[in-house]
Write a protein that holds these residues in place. Structure first.
Motif, PDB file in Angstrom:
ATOM      1  N   ALA A   1     -14.855  19.024   8.444  1.00  0.00           N
ATOM      2  CA  ALA A   1     -13.741  18.127   8.117  1.00  0.00           C
ATOM      3  C   ALA A   1     -14.261  16.900   7.378  1.00  0.00           C
ATOM      4  CB  ALA A   1     -13.010  17.703   9.390  1.00  0.00           C
ATOM      5  N   GLU A   2     -13.355  16.044   6.920  1.00  0.00           N
ATOM      6  CA  GLU A   2     -13.702  14.800   6.247  1.00  0.00           C
ATOM      7  C   GLU A   2     -13.132  13.626   7.022  1.00  0.00           C
ATOM      8  OE1 GLU A   2     -12.399  14.860   2.235  1.00  0.00           O
ATOM      9  OE2 GLU A   2     -13.759  16.485   1.614  1.00  0.00           O
ATOM     10  N   VAL A   3     -13.838  12.499   6.965  1.00  0.00           N
ATOM     11  CA  VAL A   3     -13.404  11.291   7.663  1.00  0.00           C
ATOM     12  C   VAL A   3     -12.325  10.589   6.845  1.00  0.00           C
ATOM     13  CG1 VAL A   3     -14.119   9.007   8.473  1.00  0.00           C
ATOM     14  CG2 VAL A   3     -15.617  10.990   8.831  1.00  0.00           C
ATOM     15  N   ASP A   4     -11.270  10.202   7.500  1.00  0.00           N
ATOM     16  CA  ASP A   4     -10.193   9.414   6.874  1.00  0.00           C
ATOM     17  C   ASP A   4     -10.216   7.999   7.428  1.00  0.00           C
ATOM     18  OD1 ASP A   4      -9.105  11.390   5.240  1.00  0.00           O
ATOM     19  OD2 ASP A   4      -7.930  12.224   6.895  1.00  0.00           O
ATOM     20  N   ARG A   5      -9.775   7.048   6.603  1.00  0.00           N
ATOM     21  CA  ARG A   5      -9.681   5.648   7.020  1.00  0.00           C
ATOM     22  C   ARG A   5      -8.357   5.072   6.532  1.00  0.00           C
ATOM     23  NH1 ARG A   5     -14.957   3.317   7.935  1.00  0.00           N
ATOM     24  NH2 ARG A   5     -16.614   4.823   7.457  1.00  0.00           N
ATOM     25  N   LEU A   6      -7.888   4.042   7.207  1.00  0.00           N
ATOM     26  CA  LEU A   6      -6.738   3.298   6.711  1.00  0.00           C
ATOM     27  C   LEU A   6      -7.172   2.467   5.514  1.00  0.00           C
ATOM     28  CD1 LEU A   6      -5.167   2.084  10.076  1.00  0.00           C
ATOM     29  CD2 LEU A   6      -4.308   3.875   8.578  1.00  0.00           C
ATOM     30  N   PRO A   7      -6.267   2.223   4.564  1.00  0.00           N
ATOM     31  CA  PRO A   7      -6.654   1.465   3.367  1.00  0.00           C
ATOM     32  C   PRO A   7      -7.019   0.016   3.651  1.00  0.00           C
ATOM     33  CG  PRO A   7      -4.277   1.843   3.436  1.00  0.00           C
ATOM     34  CD  PRO A   7      -4.872   2.673   4.516  1.00  0.00           C
ATOM     35  N   GLU A   8      -6.604  -0.504   4.803  1.00  0.00           N
ATOM     36  CA  GLU A   8      -6.893  -1.896   5.155  1.00  0.00           C
ATOM     37  C   GLU A   8      -6.833  -2.032   6.667  1.00  0.00           C
ATOM     38  OE1 GLU A   8      -2.609  -4.069   4.930  1.00  0.00           O
ATOM     39  OE2 GLU A   8      -3.471  -3.462   2.981  1.00  0.00           O
ATOM     40  N   PRO A   9      -7.426  -3.092   7.219  1.00  0.00           N
ATOM     41  CA  PRO A   9      -7.329  -3.304   8.670  1.00  0.00           C
ATOM     42  C   PRO A   9      -5.858  -3.367   9.111  1.00  0.00           C
ATOM     43  CG  PRO A   9      -8.969  -4.759   7.711  1.00  0.00           C
ATOM     44  CD  PRO A   9      -8.257  -4.125   6.564  1.00  0.00           C
ATOM     45  N   VAL A  10      -5.609  -2.868  10.309  1.00  0.00           N
ATOM     46  CA  VAL A  10      -4.247  -2.788  10.806  1.00  0.00           C
ATOM     47  C   VAL A  10      -4.080  -3.708  12.004  1.00  0.00           C
ATOM     48  CG1 VAL A  10      -4.799  -0.825  12.294  1.00  0.00           C
ATOM     49  CG2 VAL A  10      -2.441  -1.193  11.609  1.00  0.00           C
ATOM     50  N   SER A  11      -2.891  -4.308  12.112  1.00  0.00           N
ATOM     51  CA  SER A  11      -2.552  -5.133  13.271  1.00  0.00           C
ATOM     52  C   SER A  11      -1.329  -4.541  13.948  1.00  0.00           C
ATOM     53  CB  SER A  11      -2.276  -6.584  12.853  1.00  0.00           C
ATOM     54  OG  SER A  11      -1.057  -6.665  12.120  1.00  0.00           O
ATOM     55  N   ARG A  12      -1.050  -5.023  15.134  1.00  0.00           N
ATOM     56  CA  ARG A  12       0.153  -4.539  15.827  1.00  0.00           C
ATOM     57  C   ARG A  12       1.418  -4.923  15.067  1.00  0.00           C
ATOM     58  NH1 ARG A  12      -3.455  -5.983  19.880  1.00  0.00           N
ATOM     59  NH2 ARG A  12      -3.808  -4.396  21.499  1.00  0.00           N
ATOM     60  N   ALA A  13       1.314  -5.981  14.275  1.00  0.00           N
ATOM     61  CA  ALA A  13       2.488  -6.446  13.543  1.00  0.00           C
ATOM     62  C   ALA A  13       2.845  -5.529  12.376  1.00  0.00           C
ATOM     63  CB  ALA A  13       2.266  -7.879  13.039  1.00  0.00           C
ATOM     64  N   ASN A  14       1.829  -4.852  11.783  1.00  0.00           N
ATOM     65  CA  ASN A  14       2.137  -4.030  10.611  1.00  0.00           C
ATOM     66  C   ASN A  14       1.842  -2.543  10.805  1.00  0.00           C
ATOM     67  OD1 ASN A  14      -0.625  -3.799  10.489  1.00  0.00           O
ATOM     68  ND2 ASN A  14      -0.881  -4.869   8.545  1.00  0.00           N
ATOM     69  N   ALA A  15       1.423  -2.140  12.006  1.00  0.00           N
ATOM     70  CA  ALA A  15       1.056  -0.739  12.238  1.00  0.00           C
ATOM     71  C   ALA A  15       2.226   0.195  11.995  1.00  0.00           C
ATOM     72  CB  ALA A  15       0.526  -0.577  13.657  1.00  0.00           C
ATOM     73  N   GLN A  16       3.413  -0.198  12.456  1.00  0.00           N
ATOM     74  CA  GLN A  16       4.570   0.685  12.306  1.00  0.00           C
ATOM     75  C   GLN A  16       4.954   0.847  10.838  1.00  0.00           C
ATOM     76  OE1 GLN A  16       7.905  -0.474  14.701  1.00  0.00           O
ATOM     77  NE2 GLN A  16       8.969   1.469  14.428  1.00  0.00           N
ATOM     78  N   SER A  17       4.909  -0.258  10.082  1.00  0.00           N
ATOM     79  CA  SER A  17       5.266  -0.181   8.664  1.00  0.00           C
ATOM     80  C   SER A  17       4.265   0.647   7.868  1.00  0.00           C
ATOM     81  CB  SER A  17       5.373  -1.590   8.067  1.00  0.00           C
ATOM     82  OG  SER A  17       4.120  -2.248   8.103  1.00  0.00           O
ATOM     83  N   MET A  18       3.024   0.788   8.389  1.00  0.00           N
ATOM     84  CA  MET A  18       2.014   1.595   7.712  1.00  0.00           C
ATOM     85  C   MET A  18       2.149   3.074   8.058  1.00  0.00           C
ATOM     86  SD  MET A  18      -1.314  -0.916   8.024  1.00  0.00           S
ATOM     87  CE  MET A  18      -2.381   0.174   7.079  1.00  0.00           C
ATOM     88  N   GLY A  19       3.101   3.401   8.930  1.00  0.00           N
ATOM     89  CA  GLY A  19       3.373   4.798   9.245  1.00  0.00           C
ATOM     90  C   GLY A  19       2.389   5.430  10.203  1.00  0.00           C
ATOM     91  N   ILE A  20       1.749   4.636  11.058  1.00  0.00           N
ATOM     92  CA  ILE A  20       0.778   5.180  12.004  1.00  0.00           C
ATOM     93  C   ILE A  20       1.524   5.832  13.168  1.00  0.00           C
ATOM     94  CG2 ILE A  20      -1.126   4.615  13.560  1.00  0.00           C
ATOM     95  CD1 ILE A  20      -1.785   2.285  11.766  1.00  0.00           C
TER      96      ILE A  20
END
Length: 637
Positions: free
Chosen positions: A524-543
């Protein structure tokens, strides 16, 4: 209850509609009246403290709500349909909540003053004179007459609104979040995290050994209680509703045509368009002068002193100003209707309705089936009411379910044996009684061939009889050995998958493998989020929720495995870093954090007030009166 009552009291005009909720007249027998007086209810449907709802108020609210609903509905709703769809029951609950709060408020001495009532009336635009912007007694009387209310009734309604609003606001009016809690919330929301993950498909691992016959037998003997099948019951179900009788009534083409002609302008016409002149003036005095000229019949183009004169043609829903919309499209408005003066962006508007262009009417051929179905349902409701009386008489006479089915003309559904969760032996779920949650438990308490209570749900009447009881027992080994073998294989596969992922994550935690090396080993390949995530924006990032929980519930350096929808695939995630929020970030989210904490405290306090009200005020309900009212609806159709 608090949340419900707050919704009802957000705007004066909204309150006029939402606070007038459905309930109705009941037929009171002598024995029922005696029981009501003895229980303290008197003539009320529901009572709390000194406040109650009597049958006349109940029916008034039914009529008013239906009138409001039908004003915008494509197809008018009748009382019987409101009953069938559960609307009456819903609104009875709303009324009970309202009466409870009013009874509590009066018990602790809260009583709005006459001045408060007058002040409230002054804020309702529907009662204001368009020229002066002040309360107009004549307009007030006309508008409340349209609602079917007297001035005294309306004033009492406003008093109730003010009292309920005071109770709703009292809990949170002085609540402010302490800084220590706001700071904790800000740090909680502003903290950022970096994570990386890959998906590990364990199905590529070697398959576990197949169980031998001896292992299958040993598993059966060891888990004989676990393999026991629960008691199941074969049921007979009689379910009767209006729909069962629509095919038994006849509606002629002439009847359809008659209804069409009588109702086509209200039910089947597209929204009309109206043309009106809109004049803008630099001052209120100039606008008043123009209003008088236009009201007297002057041509809008002949009026002087206007900044602009425009002719507009629009539908009602295209006018954003509610007051202008009411003046041009309100009930009974015809050519010559006036509006204004009204200040708009520093200018004063006057408008006059010039003409009305009716909307196109759907042809009879297009709506005939809808009319036919509506008439059929109304007549079917009469047959349903008659069949309901027959059913009740048969129950009283002790008839069995098959005899009741013959008497009413409704078929009986025979259901294969199911357990108390509605599952058959093959794992299929029986859903016919899903809207009658008490029916299945009761069927498991009854002896064979005894009829259950009558359940009235979703416009239907349901009766259940256990036809045959299949006792709980473990099937013989030869009967289920194939199923036992499948269980062993599934368990071994799940255990092997879990062991494989635990071995891989253990190597990552120990440092024997990096996350990238483990992913490569898993193909498999490792995936990362495009930027650090916070509780304030996690939902908007579709996590996804589980991934979000793993990200924020573990410290930096943690390696976590998460099952996915496919039982053989796991997400392997590593929390790379945890960074506290900067001073700038804290400052930017401080206000929102304080608001979140305050709202949470207010919600908790409102819940406490709600509990106190329920403990402090005894609510009395007259179930017999409600049932009698419902019978008057079916009898009147």
């Amino acid at each position: 209850m608090l949340a419900l009552m707050k919704k009802l009291t957000r705007s004066p005009l909204g309150k006029l509609v939402l606070m007038i909720v459905v309930v109705g007249m009941a037929l009171w027998g002598v024995d029922q009246i005696f029981n009501q007086v003895r229980s303290g209810l008197g003539a009320n449907i529901v009572s709390a403290g000194t406040r109650g709802l009597d049958p006349a108020d109940l029916d008034f609210r039914v009529e008013t709500v239906l009138r409001n609903v039908n004003a915008t509905a494509e197809r008018p709703m009748s009382k019987s349909e409101a009953l069938e769809q559960g609307l009456i029951d819903q609104i009875i609950e709303v009324e009970k909540a309202r009466i409870t709060r009013l009874g509590y408020g009066e018990s602790i001495g809260i009583s709005p003053s006459p001045e408060a009532v007058v002040e409230e009336m002054n804020t309702i635009p529907a009662f204001q004179n368009p020229l002066t912007g002040e309360l107009d007694a004549a307009i007030f009387r006309d508008r409340i007459a349209q609602l079917g209310m007297t001035p005294a009734q309306f004033e009492r309604q406003l008093q109730d609104d003010i009292l309920i609003r005071a109770l709703s606001r009292a809990a949170g009016s002085a609540v402010s979040a302490p800084n220590v809690l706001s700071n904790i919330q800000a740090n909680y929301l502003g903290e950022t995290r970096e994570v990386a993950w890959f998906f590990y498909d364990t199905s590529n691992a070697p398959a576990p050994a197949a169980p031998t016959d001896a292992e299958v037998r040993a598993y059966y003997d060891e888990h004989i209680e676990r393999l026991k099948q629960p008691e199941r019951r074969a049921l007979d179900v009689l379910r009767m509703s209006t729909d069962d009788f629509t095919g038994k009534v006849e509606v002629t083409d002439q009847e359809v045509a008659t209804v069409y002609e009588a109702t086509k302008s209200e039910r089947f016409a597209a929204p009309d368009q109206r043309t009106y002149a809109e004049l803008m003036f630099p001052s209120r005095d100039a606008a008043r002068t123009a209003f008088g000229l236009l009201a007297g019949g002057a041509d809008p183009n002949s009026v002087t002193g206007a900044n602009s004169i425009q002719l507009r043609t629009a539908r009602s829903d295209e006018i954003s100003d509610p007051a202008l919309q009411e003046a041009m499209f309100g009930p009974g408005k015809q050519s010559g209707a006036m509006f204004g003066p009204r200040e708009v962006n520093g200018q004063w508007m006057v408008a006059r309705l010039i003409s009305v262009q009716p909307g196109a009417v759907k042809p009879l051929e297009e709506v005939a089936e809808e009319i036919r179905l509506g008439l059929a349902r109304e007549r079917a409701q009469l047959l349903f009411s008659t069949a309901l009386e027959t059913l009740d008489e048969a129950l009283s006479a002790g008839h069995d379910l098959n005899q009741i089915a013959e008497d009413t003309g409704i078929p009986v559904f025979s259901i294969a044996p199911i357990d108390q969760n509605g599952m058959t032996e093959n794992g299929e779920r029986f859903t016919m009684l899903a809207d009658a949650p008490e029916a299945l438990p009761q069927a498991f308490r009854l002896p064979e061939n005894e009829i259950s209570s009558r359940f009235d749900v979703s416009g239907s009447v349901v009766l259940v009889t256990p036809r045959r009881v299949v006792p709980a027992a473990t099937p013989e080994f030869d009967v289920i050995k194939g199923r036992v073998r499948e269980m062993i294989v599934a368990e071994r596969a799940a255990n092997a998958a879990q062991a494989a992922v635990e071995a891989l994550t253990g190597q990552i935690r120990s440092g024997a493998l990096t996350l990238e090396a483990a992913a490569a080993q898993a193909g498999a390949e490792v995936d990362r989020l495009p930027e650090p995530v916070s509780r304030a924006n996690a939902q908007s990032m579709g996590i996804p929720g589980p991934l979000m929980q793993a990200t924020f519930n573990n410290p930096a350096g943690s390696v976590i495995s998460l099952p996915t929808g496919d039982g053989s695939v796991f997400a392997v995630l590593k929390v790379l870093s945890v960074t506290p929020p900067t001073a700038e970030a804290l400052a930017s989210i401080g206000t929102a954090s304080s608001a979140d904490v305050t709202n949470s405290l207010v919600s908790d306090l409102e819940a406490a007030v709600d509990d106190e009200i329920r403990r402090a005020v005894k609510v009395r309900e007259n179930a017999a009166a409600v049932a009698a009212y419902k019978r008057t609806i079916t009898a009147a159709q």
